[in-house]
Every structure is written in structure tokens, then in C-alpha cells.
Design a protein around this motif. Structure first.
Motif, PDB file in Angstrom:
ATOM      1  N   LYS A 110     -43.353  29.767  20.655  1.00 41.94           N
ATOM      2  CA  LYS A 110     -42.611  28.811  21.473  1.00 41.94           C
ATOM      3  C   LYS A 110     -41.119  28.782  21.154  1.00 41.94           C
ATOM      4  N   ILE A 111     -40.708  29.406  20.045  1.00 45.44           N
ATOM      5  CA  ILE A 111     -39.328  29.289  19.576  1.00 45.44           C
ATOM      6  C   ILE A 111     -38.777  30.678  19.256  1.00 45.44           C
ATOM      7  N   ASP A 112     -37.497  30.913  19.640  1.00 43.84           N
ATOM      8  CA  ASP A 112     -36.818  32.171  19.319  1.00 43.84           C
ATOM      9  C   ASP A 112     -35.754  31.984  18.239  1.00 43.84           C
ATOM     10  N   LEU A 113     -35.215  30.774  18.120  1.00 41.60           N
ATOM     11  CA  LEU A 113     -34.096  30.532  17.207  1.00 41.60           C
ATOM     12  C   LEU A 113     -34.178  29.113  16.654  1.00 41.60           C
ATOM     13  N   ILE A 114     -33.927  29.000  15.345  1.00 43.35           N
ATOM     14  CA  ILE A 114     -33.844  27.686  14.696  1.00 43.35           C
ATOM     15  C   ILE A 114     -32.403  27.477  14.261  1.00 43.35           C
ATOM     16  N   VAL A 115     -31.851  26.333  14.601  1.00 48.51           N
ATOM     17  CA  VAL A 115     -30.486  25.987  14.207  1.00 48.51           C
ATOM     18  C   VAL A 115     -30.550  24.775  13.287  1.00 48.51           C
ATOM     19  N   THR A 116     -29.858  24.858  12.149  1.00 50.02           N
ATOM     20  CA  THR A 116     -29.822  23.737  11.208  1.00 50.02           C
ATOM     21  C   THR A 116     -28.442  23.658  10.577  1.00 50.02           C
ATOM     22  N   LYS A 117     -28.140  22.519   9.993  1.00 56.34           N
ATOM     23  CA  LYS A 117     -26.791  22.279   9.481  1.00 56.34           C
ATOM     24  C   LYS A 117     -26.451  23.190   8.313  1.00 56.34           C
ATOM     25  N   SER A 118     -27.358  23.284   7.321  1.00 54.56           N
ATOM     26  CA  SER A 118     -27.045  24.058   6.116  1.00 54.56           C
ATOM     27  C   SER A 118     -28.327  24.505   5.445  1.00 54.56           C
ATOM     28  N   VAL A 119     -28.175  25.377   4.459  1.00 54.04           N
ATOM     29  CA  VAL A 119     -29.321  25.845   3.679  1.00 54.04           C
ATOM     30  C   VAL A 119     -30.001  24.665   2.999  1.00 54.04           C
ATOM     31  N   GLU A 160     -29.541  38.401   3.735  1.00 58.69           N
ATOM     32  CA  GLU A 160     -30.470  37.913   2.717  1.00 58.69           C
ATOM     33  C   GLU A 160     -29.805  37.683   1.366  1.00 58.69           C
ATOM     34  N   MET A 161     -28.895  38.567   0.960  1.00 64.55           N
ATOM     35  CA  MET A 161     -28.261  38.373  -0.340  1.00 64.55           C
ATOM     36  C   MET A 161     -27.457  37.073  -0.361  1.00 64.55           C
ATOM     37  N   LEU A 162     -26.687  36.836   0.703  1.00 63.24           N
ATOM     38  CA  LEU A 162     -25.899  35.608   0.766  1.00 63.24           C
ATOM     39  C   LEU A 162     -26.805  34.388   0.852  1.00 63.24           C
ATOM     40  N   LEU A 163     -27.878  34.515   1.629  1.00 59.62           N
ATOM     41  CA  LEU A 163     -28.813  33.396   1.754  1.00 59.62           C
ATOM     42  C   LEU A 163     -29.471  33.088   0.410  1.00 59.62           C
ATOM     43  N   SER A 164     -29.851  34.129  -0.335  1.00 64.58           N
ATOM     44  CA  SER A 164     -30.471  33.922  -1.653  1.00 64.58           C
ATOM     45  C   SER A 164     -29.521  33.179  -2.580  1.00 64.58           C
ATOM     46  N   PHE A 165     -28.265  33.562  -2.538  1.00 63.73           N
ATOM     47  CA  PHE A 165     -27.270  32.910  -3.388  1.00 63.73           C
ATOM     48  C   PHE A 165     -27.101  31.441  -3.002  1.00 63.73           C
ATOM     49  N   MET A 166     -26.988  31.173  -1.702  1.00 64.21           N
ATOM     50  CA  MET A 166     -26.789  29.801  -1.245  1.00 64.21           C
ATOM     51  C   MET A 166     -28.034  28.944  -1.503  1.00 64.21           C
ATOM     52  N   ALA A 167     -29.226  29.539  -1.365  1.00 69.79           N
ATOM     53  CA  ALA A 167     -30.459  28.795  -1.636  1.00 69.79           C
ATOM     54  C   ALA A 167     -30.567  28.455  -3.120  1.00 69.79           C
ATOM     55  N   THR A 168     -30.137  29.400  -3.968  1.00 71.03           N
ATOM     56  CA  THR A 168     -30.131  29.134  -5.411  1.00 71.03           C
ATOM     57  C   THR A 168     -29.187  27.985  -5.738  1.00 71.03           C
ATOM     58  N   MET A 169     -28.027  27.983  -5.110  1.00 67.83           N
ATOM     59  CA  MET A 169     -27.065  26.903  -5.328  1.00 67.83           C
ATOM     60  C   MET A 169     -27.637  25.556  -4.869  1.00 67.83           C
TER      61      MET A 169
END
Length: 626
Positions: A110-119, A160-169
Motif C-alpha cells: 500500500k505504500i511506496d515511500l515513508i517520510v519522517t522528520k529525522s532518524v 547506508e553508511m550515513l544512516l548507520s552513523f546517524m542511527a548510532t548517534m
């Protein structure tokens, strides 16, 4: 050398490639530009605020309004729904119902894209964040996530590398906040500043202090008095429901669990115990009972009590013992004050809450040093022509077959007596166990079913008597502590049967014990280097093999066959029974009262108060109806 140069030349020639005019290139599909895509997209918005504080409602509403506007600015985007979790932490998926619903809709196509404010809004747990992003990207068609603040689109190959870093933060930020909060709470507790959540029977004044709410306090008193009088939690809950009494949450339906919570809350007697639970992992937020894992703080007389402290303590004793079938009787230690068993303390299979020190104090209250018989004081009487047996030893029965031997086996699973014990007592079904904590002696004597401390140790089946396992969950830890034993091990002790006229007992010296250590506790490589942490009292293994348990004996047994002949004849466990006079083995135990005896409200007074409170409540109900 020439061969090497020739090989290099061939490699150079090969890598010159072919004529580009002869090479056809089939281009890959260009990676979709997130902003300029002309493809239709079904878009979901995810919003979250971490607390349900009314002041965060504005943040919550602003997030929703902002993303409605964002979607409307993209003509090819179609808003499916706004999935919002309010007052939920992002470190765990627990209770994030909207998030889980969104993922299910993605799985349903039912969904193609999820939009959210931040990690941090999406997840503060790196495993959840990366795991769900990968799961969404692997769907057919793939579902991307756009993090607006970080400008990360997860379907881009370099995201993915940037996302991993931001998720760790984001996760570490939650960790830091958790540590700061714990530190703040610790400082408050150390200053005696306690948290005061809503509590039945109390209101909070303008300074945050607990003050009695007299209407609710009557409910609290009724609960405590009924339990002291012998009512169960279920019976009390039914009574309050019928009376229409309200809980702190204004419900009129009571459950046994809600009654138990009231009974176990020390604030009703004016005390405060802070940090009863703690949270080991800031990611899953699962609370555990604080078993000295963190500091606890108790403040007595913190506020005005509704129930006396002695009544509260008595109720806690009743609650503990109710788990073992002891209903409506305040537990007490019974000590023998006269006869050959003077100083022995009765063991009740349903009483819990007494420690080793309590048993010692009860025994010491009647067993003074002047009455103790020491084997060393006995003189050996020899007649002319007697053999001199000094240097001879009586071999320990533990080294021989256990068949038809008097013995007791103790473990956390229960206590089992050998069938020979039952035969010695003329097949009695019930016995009483008594312990001499200072001498490490345990005595068994027959009794009737009506005896308050009776233990059923045998079953009768088709005329045959069989030993049964005695449940000992209420007191086995105390016995192990008294005898200096290690939890997790099983112990077997041989007994001695003594009879005089119509009086009979079986005596066990708990210092002379065989030990069975669980096989998984030790391995063959560690047996040689065993420490006292594993085996108590200088015990060493006797057998190693495939059996479930390893048999062990005290290491002092290794150099002897048994005890000295004369020392054996004067053994401490038999010395008292060789004394002249009447044994009086069946002397009943008397209650042991220490200096901290509880001043519990008298049963008759409790019954009267119950009637009065119920009468007052019924009159109030009639008055409200008019």
C-alpha cells in the motif's frame, strides 16, 4: 628476465582494450531522483513524540501539519495516511502500534515511500532502524524512507553508511539522556526527595506532600483488616466491588491483583521505599525487581500512616506464607523449652520469612551453655579385661550400600526420607522436623495430622508405605544457610534411630554429609583446581563420571575410615539421649518472642472494625442514593 618482460608486454597489450566504435553499451536505468521523480508515489508520513506531556501536543500537531503541506507540494505524491505514535519512546518497538501498522501496510503493497522528520523520530535503536530500512528496501517494489533533517533517502546506494552513523548517534543520545535521568533520580533519593505517584488513600497537597484522603483511607483500612482477619484477596475484591468502592483510577471493579498491590505498598504505613525496580537496558525499558542491583532508600515516618507499621508487617508475613498454603495464621517460631530436645526449633513447611539468625536466636533463648553436653567431658569407663580400642575406628556407613539405611536427602526440589525411616516410626504418615541450629542437628519425631507443624513424609498405596518428596520451598534456603551448605547442591545425611519406652526419634548430624554436585557445575579440567566457591567446607569430589551429579565428601574423610571408637560412642547427637531421666521427646514447642514482637491489632478488634467500616460505607451509599 627476458621472459618476465615478455609477460608484462602481453598484459599491457591485452588491457589496451578494443575499438570503442565496435563496443555497444546498454545503459542501466537511471537512479530515480527523489525530488524530480515524475512517478506516482503512495506516501506515508510517520510522526512521533516521546512523552504524552500536554506541552508536546504542539510538536505533535506541527509535525502532522508540516508533512501534509510537504506532500501537497508534490503533485505526484498521494498521501496514504499519517501514522503517529504519541507518548512512546523510540528506543524500542514496544507499544509503537502506529509504526507496526505502517510496516504491515508496506508489506501489503500500500505504500511506496515513508517520510519522517529525522532518524531519531523513526527509531533510536540502531538495530531496529537499519533492520527495517533494509527490510523495506528488499520489498518488491522497494519502499524508501526519506529522513528530512538528515536529507537521507534510503534507496540511494550511498545512504547506508550515513544512516548507520546517524542511527548510532540517535541511540547514543538516548543512552546519555537515560544516564542523566538516572543520575538525577539518584541525587533526589540521596536527599530524601521521593517521587509521589497517585496512591489510594492519599492526595497531594500544593507542595507535593501526601495527605490522607479520608474517604479512600476507609477503603484501605477495610482491605488490610479483612486480610488480617483471614479473607483472601479474591474475597476482598468481591466485597469492594459489591460495595461500589472506587479505585484510585475511579473504577468500581476490583481484582485480586489490585488488592495485593494495596497490601504490599509500604506507603500505607507511612514509610517510603524508593527504587523497588530498575531498568537494566535503556533500549527495551523492561523493569526488573531490584535485588540490590541498585541502591534503595527507605524513609520511615515519611507521612501520616493509614495502617500501623506492625499491622503492615503482619500482613506481609501472611502474604509470604500464603504462597505455601498457610492461610490466615501469623507465622511464629516454636522452640522446645524442656526435655532432651531443649533448644530445638520446629520447622514448618509453609512458613517463610525466618532467617538463620532467627532460628539461632530462638534456640539460644532456652539452650544455655550450662545445659550443653560436650563429648570431650565424657570419661571412658573400662573394666578389667576390656579391650583397649583406642586407635580403632568405626567405619562410616556412607561408604557402604544405602539400602535399608536411615537417611535424608535435601535439595531445592524437596526433602526425601528413606523408606527405612518410615519403618522405624511404625509407618507413621506424619512427622515433625526440628533443628538445633548451633549444633547442626536435625531431629524427626512422629506426630499427628493435626499438629500445627506436621509434615506428610509418606504415602500409603495398597497397604504399602512409600516415601514422598516433601516440598521445602518456604524454608530450604534457611536450612542451607544454617548448615553452611551451597545452593544448587544436593545433600544426603545418615541418621540414627533412638527409642526409649514409647518415645522415638531419628537424629541427623548435618555435619556428616555426602554432597552431590551438579555435573554441569564442574568439568574434568576444573576438578583438580576446584575452589571453595564451588565446594564448601574443604569438600573434594569422590566420583567423576557420566552421571547427572558428582558425589563428594569432606576432604577430612580421605585419611580415615571413620570416627574414633570412643569418640563415636560419645557423639554429640547421642550424648543428650544417654542422660538419665525422662526424655520427654514429645514436648511441644512454645512460641519464641524476641524483643521486636509485633503489636498486631487484636483479631476481635479487627472483626469489629470490619463491620463498622462496611456499615459506614453502606450508609453513605444509601445517603447518596437519596
Amino acid at each position: 628476465m627476458k621472459e618476465t618482460e615478455s609477460q608484462k608486454a602481453r598484459i599491457r597489450e591485452r588491457y589496451k582494450g578494443v575499438d570503442l566504435d565496435e563496443l555497444d553499451v546498454i545503459p542501466a536505468i537511471a537512479q530515480e531522483d527523489f525530488y524530480d521523480s515524475i512517478n506516482k508515489k503512495r506516501v506515508a508520513v510517520y510522526a512521533r513524540v516521546s512523552t504524552d506531556d500536554p506541552r508536546q501536543t504542539s510538536s505533535y500537531e506541527l509535525q502532522k501539519n508540516h508533512y501534509k503541506d510537504l506532500v501537497s507540494r508534490h503533485p505526484n505524491w498521494n498521501l496514504v495516511d499519517i501514522y503517529a505514535d504519541e507518548g512512546i519512546s523510540g528506543t524500542s518497538l514496544q507499544h509503537r502500534d502506529a509504526f507496526i501498522s505502517m510496516i504491515k501496510d508496506c508489506q501489503g503493497g500500500k505504500i511506496d515511500l515513508i517520510v519522517t522528520k529525522s532518524v531519531a523520530r523513526f527509531a533510536r535503536n540502531i538495530l531496529d532502524c537499519i533492520g527495517y530500512v533494509r527490510q523495506l528496501a528488499a520489498m518488491q517494489p522497494p519502499v524508501g524512507v526519506f529522513f528530512e533533517t538528515e536529507n537521507i533517502y534510503t534507496l540511494n546506494s550511498n545512504s547506508e553508511m550515513l544512516l548507520s552513523f546517524m542511527a548510532t548517534m540517535a541511540q547514543e543520545e538516548s543512552h546519555n539522556k537515560s544516564e542523566i535521568m538516572n543520575s538525577s533520580i539518584e541525587m533526589r533519593f540521596r536527599r530524601g526527595i521521593f517521587l509521589t505517584p497517585p496512591l489510594l488513600g492519599y492526595d497531594l497537597d500544593e507542595d507535593g506532600n501526601l495527605v490522607i484522603n479520608e474517604n479512600e483511607a476507609e477503603t484501605v483500612r477495610l482491605i488490610f483488616f479483612m486480610y488480617l482477619y483471614g479473607y483472601t484477596c479474591a474475597q476482598i475484591a468481591d466485597t469492594l466491588t459489591k460495595l461500589g468502592r472506587r479505585t484510585k483510577k475511579n473504577n468500581t471493579s476490583w481484582s485480586p491483583g489490585s488488592i495485593l498491590q494495596v497490601l504490599q505498598n509500604e506507603r500505607h504505613c507511612g514509610d517510603v521505599l524508593a527504587r523497588k525496580t530498575w531498568t537494566p537496558n535503556y533500549l527495551d525499558h523492561k523493569s526488573k525487581k531490584n535485588r540490590q542491583n541498585r541502591n534503595q532508600y527507605r524513609k520511615r515516618n515519611h507521612h501520616e500512616p493509614i495502617i500501623s507499621r506492625d499491622d503492615f508487617i503482619a500482613v506481609q508475613h501472611l502474604i509470604s506464607n500464603a504462597r505455601y498454603g498457610n492461610k490466615g495464621i501469623l507465622p511464629e517460631l516454636q522452640v522446645i523449652r524442656d526435655g532432651v530436645l531443649k533448644g530445638f526449633v520446629s520447622v514448618n513447611p509453609r512458613w517463610v520469612g525466618f532467617g538463620a539468625d532467627d532460628y539461632r536466636a530462638a534456640s539460644d533463648s532456652v539452650d544455655d551453655n550450662g545445659d550443653k553436653l560436650e563429648a570431650e567431658r565424657f570419661q571412658i569407663e573400662a573394666q578389667s579385661g576390656d579391650f583397649d580400642l583406642r586407635g580403632y575406628e568405626i567405619a562410616r556407613s556412607q561408604f557402604f550400600d544405602t539400602a535399608r539405611k536411615i537417611c535424608i536427602t535435601l535439595s531445592s526440589d524437596g526433602i526425601v526420607f528413606s523408606t527405612e525411616c518410615i519403618r522405624k516410626f511404625n509407618k507413621a504418615l506424619f512427622i515433625e522436623m526440628l533443628v538445633q541450629p548451633n549444633e547442626h542437628l536435625l531431629v524427626v519425631r512422629p506426630c499427628t495430622k493435626e499438629t500445627r507443624t506436621a509434615i506428610r513424609w509418606a504415602n500409603l498405596n495398597e497397604g504399602q508405605y512409600y516415601s514422598r518428596t516433601v516440598s521445602c520451598a518456604a524454608y530450604i534456603k534457611t536450612l542451607y544457610e544454617l548448615f553452611g551448605w551451597k545452593s544448587g547442591c544436593k545433600y544426603r545425611v545418615r541418621g540414627i534411630f533412638k527409642q526409649k519406652d514409647n518415645e522415638a526419634v531419628v537424629i541427623f548430624n548435618m555435619k556428616e554429609t555426602e554432597i552431590f554436585i551438579p555435573q554441569d557445575t564442574l568439568d574434568s579440567a576444573r576438578v583438580e583446581a576446584m575452589t571453595d566457591d564451588l565446594l564448601p567446607n574443604d569438600v573434594r569430589p569422590f566420583t567423576i563420571g557420566p552421571k547427572k551429579d558428582i558425589m563428594a565428601y569432606p576432604s577430612s574423610w580421605a585419611n580415615t575410615f571413620g570416627s574414633n571408637f570412643y569418640r563415636h560412642a560419645q557423639a554429640r547427637e547421642l550424648a543428650t539421649f544417654y542422660s538419665q531421666g525422662i526424655w520427654n521427646v514429645n514436648e511441644e514447642g512454645q512460641p519464641f518472642c524476641d524483643s521486636q514482637v509485633l503489636n498486631v491489632t487484636d483479631s476481635a478488634v479487627v472483626g469489629s472494625k470490619i463491620k463498622q467500616i462496611i456499615s459506614n460505607i453502606e450508609q453513605e451509599t444509601v445517603g447518596d442514593g437519596e
